[in-house]
Design a protein around this motif. Structure first.
Motif, mmCIF file in Angstrom:
data_model
loop_
_atom_site.group_PDB
_atom_site.id
_atom_site.type_symbol
_atom_site.label_atom_id
_atom_site.label_comp_id
_atom_site.label_asym_id
_atom_site.label_seq_id
_atom_site.Cartn_x
_atom_site.Cartn_y
_atom_site.Cartn_z
ATOM 1 N N HIS A 191 0.650 -1.143 0.123
ATOM 2 C CA HIS A 191 0.229 -0.150 -0.090
ATOM 3 C C HIS A 191 0.294 0.981 0.043
ATOM 4 N N GLU A 193 0.300 5.138 0.932
ATOM 5 C CA GLU A 193 -0.195 5.823 1.706
ATOM 6 C C GLU A 193 -0.895 7.751 0.812
ATOM 7 N N LYS A 195 -1.747 10.993 0.999
ATOM 8 C CA LYS A 195 -2.180 11.858 1.655
ATOM 9 C C LYS A 195 -2.959 13.231 0.775
ATOM 10 N N THR A 206 -9.772 4.177 1.571
ATOM 11 C CA THR A 206 -9.826 3.941 3.003
ATOM 12 C C THR A 206 -10.467 2.246 3.191
ATOM 13 N N LYS A 210 -5.600 -0.178 8.098
ATOM 14 C CA LYS A 210 -4.853 0.685 7.186
ATOM 15 C C LYS A 210 -5.083 2.202 8.092
ATOM 16 N N THR A 212 -6.237 5.235 7.391
ATOM 17 C CA THR A 212 -5.603 6.339 5.850
ATOM 18 C C THR A 212 -6.089 5.875 4.453
ATOM 19 N N THR A 214 -5.239 4.307 0.677
ATOM 20 C CA THR A 214 -4.028 4.499 0.544
ATOM 21 C C THR A 214 -4.273 3.541 -1.646
ATOM 22 N N PRO A 330 3.850 9.149 3.310
ATOM 23 C CA PRO A 330 2.870 9.604 2.553
ATOM 24 C C PRO A 330 2.866 10.690 0.727
#
Length: 428
Positions: A191, A193, A195, A206, A210, A212, A214, A330
């Motif tokens: 993965h 990320e 941001k 999401t 995780k 967040t 990705t 990220p």
């Protein structure tokens, strides 16, 4: 005013001229101070001085920093980087030394490529390279995009491709030495990320574990960390099975274009190569997974060596993220298309480094051609016969270890095999 009064006319004209001059002066002052609402502050950057300082530090006959420091900061040997700069300069006019309308020297190809490599290697913001290379943030982002697109255009056909017959023979030879005849790599997902994922997409990108947003990369790697297959762009909510359903990794198998490979396990012949995978992957004949909760000694031995060899893909992901920190941190980019070209270019650069430094690895396997000439009696003929169409592979639920009749009974010392060539790899 009398229309024939020339003195009054000249006074009015002078007043208007003075007013216009004052307005221009005031506007110019606002621009220079950066207070204009739609203007950018101009910075007088010494591009010529920055170019010369870069040459003196790394590319002169006696540079300030040696080759070891160059390798650490550029992630590759100097001759590989200079090859990339030369190829980009000859194929893209953007990576050439030019002058502007004021006859002022512009940014050199070395500086533009160095900017892109610093952003890839260290994951820094676009304006962070301005202190040393004297390139603004927007120009740095443009350098990064043009650099990544140029890498893909020039080298994708060589460094992100299906393996040739020689490549497959080498992979199969090393796999046999490691105790897995017929194995052509390990498959897994990682993965990255995201941001700045758009708010409208956060739900599908999401995943709970995780925490967040990705984006997923599916890849296949061999023992030397060369990445043969890359499929990037799936939302982070998917798992390995969902990504596999979308991936083109088995397209050539379904189309019946896979060359035949012949090998033996437990004195039984087989003609289909396979990948090493973890437990989440389905029980297809092309996946060999570890044994869950092994009890007997043969099962424990097989699980130990399968999990050891399957770490090839985990190591490849780790090395890829260590070399290019931009895909470990990220990402701050907005467009998923930009993420795609960055990921593909990083994989291509990774494979270029692997090709250049493969002979320096601490663990090296005997070269395939040398092993043939060293007295081996095992013949390695090529075969052009292809496997039948495998369109129903998604419905096959036969575990490969059961088909082989307790595959765990063979030890990593290697079983005499006869293998020719196979190609289950496809590029992104």
């Amino acid at each position: 005013m009398d229309p024939f009064d020339l003195e009054a006319y000249f006074q009015k004209r002078d007043a208007e001229d003075t007013y216009m001059v004052n307005r221009f002066i005031q506007r110019r002052k606002q621009i220079e101070e950066g207070s204009g609402s739609r203007s950018r502050k101009y910075l007088k950057r010494d591009h010529a001085g920055a170019n010369q300082r870069l040459i003196d530090d790394y590319f002169a006959n006696e540079p300030t920093y040696d080759d070891a420091m160059f390798r650490r900061r550029y992630r590759m040997q100097k001759h590989v980087f200079l090859r990339i700069v030369g190829d980009l300069s000859s194929s893209d006019n953007y990576f050439t030394q030019r002058v502007d309308a004021a006859n002022k020297e512009g940014i050199s190809p070395l500086a533009k490529c160095t900017t892109a490599m610093q952003m890839l290697a260290y994951g820094v913001a676009a304006d962070a390279v301005d202190e040393y290379i004297k390139i603004g943030g927007t120009t740095a982002l443009e350098c990064l995009r043009r650099f990544c697109k140029g890498i893909i255009r020039l080298y994708e056909q060589v460094y992100l491709r299906a393996p040739t017959q020689d490549d497959l023979q080498r992979i199969l030879h090393v796999s046999e030495m490691r105790g897995f005849p017929g194995m052509i790599g390990s498959i897994d997902c990682m993965h990255w990320e995201w941001k700045n994922c758009p708010k409208a997409w956060e739900g599908q990108f999401t995943r709970g574990d995780k925490g967040t947003t990705t984006v997923i990369l599916e890849a296949v790697a061999s023992h030397d960390l060369w990445i043969w297959h890359a499929f990037f762009g799936c939302p982070g909510t998917l798992n390995d099975i969902n990504v596999l359903d979308r991936s083109p990794v088995f397209d050539d198998v379904e189309q019946g274009k896979t060359p035949r490979v012949n090998y033996f396990v437990n004195q039984r012949p087989y003609n289909m190569t396979y990948y090493l995978a973890d437990g989440i992957y389905p029980s297809y004949p092309t996946f060999v997974k570890s044994i869950r909760l092994p009890q007997s000694e043969p099962d424990k031995l097989f699980a130990k060596h399968q999990e050891s060899c399957r770490k090839d893909i985990e190591r490849a992901f780790g090395v890829l993220q260590a070399r290019f920190k931009i895909i470990r941190e990220p990402t701050r980019l907005w467009d998923i298309a930009d993420l795609g070209i960055i990921m593909r270019s990083c994989i291509i650069l990774h494979n270029m480094i692997v090709e250049d430094e493969r002979d320096t690895y601490a663990q090296r396997w005997t070269d395939f051609e040398q092993s043939e000439g060293s007295g081996s009696s095992t013949q390695q003929p090529y075969s052009t016969e292809v496997l039948p169409t495998f369109a129903n592979h998604a419905h096959v639920e036969l575990f490969f270890g059961q088909e082989l009749g307790n595959i765990s009974s063979y030890a990593p010392s290697g079983v005499p095999t006869e293998h020719t060539t196979s190609s289950l790899f496809v590029k992104a």
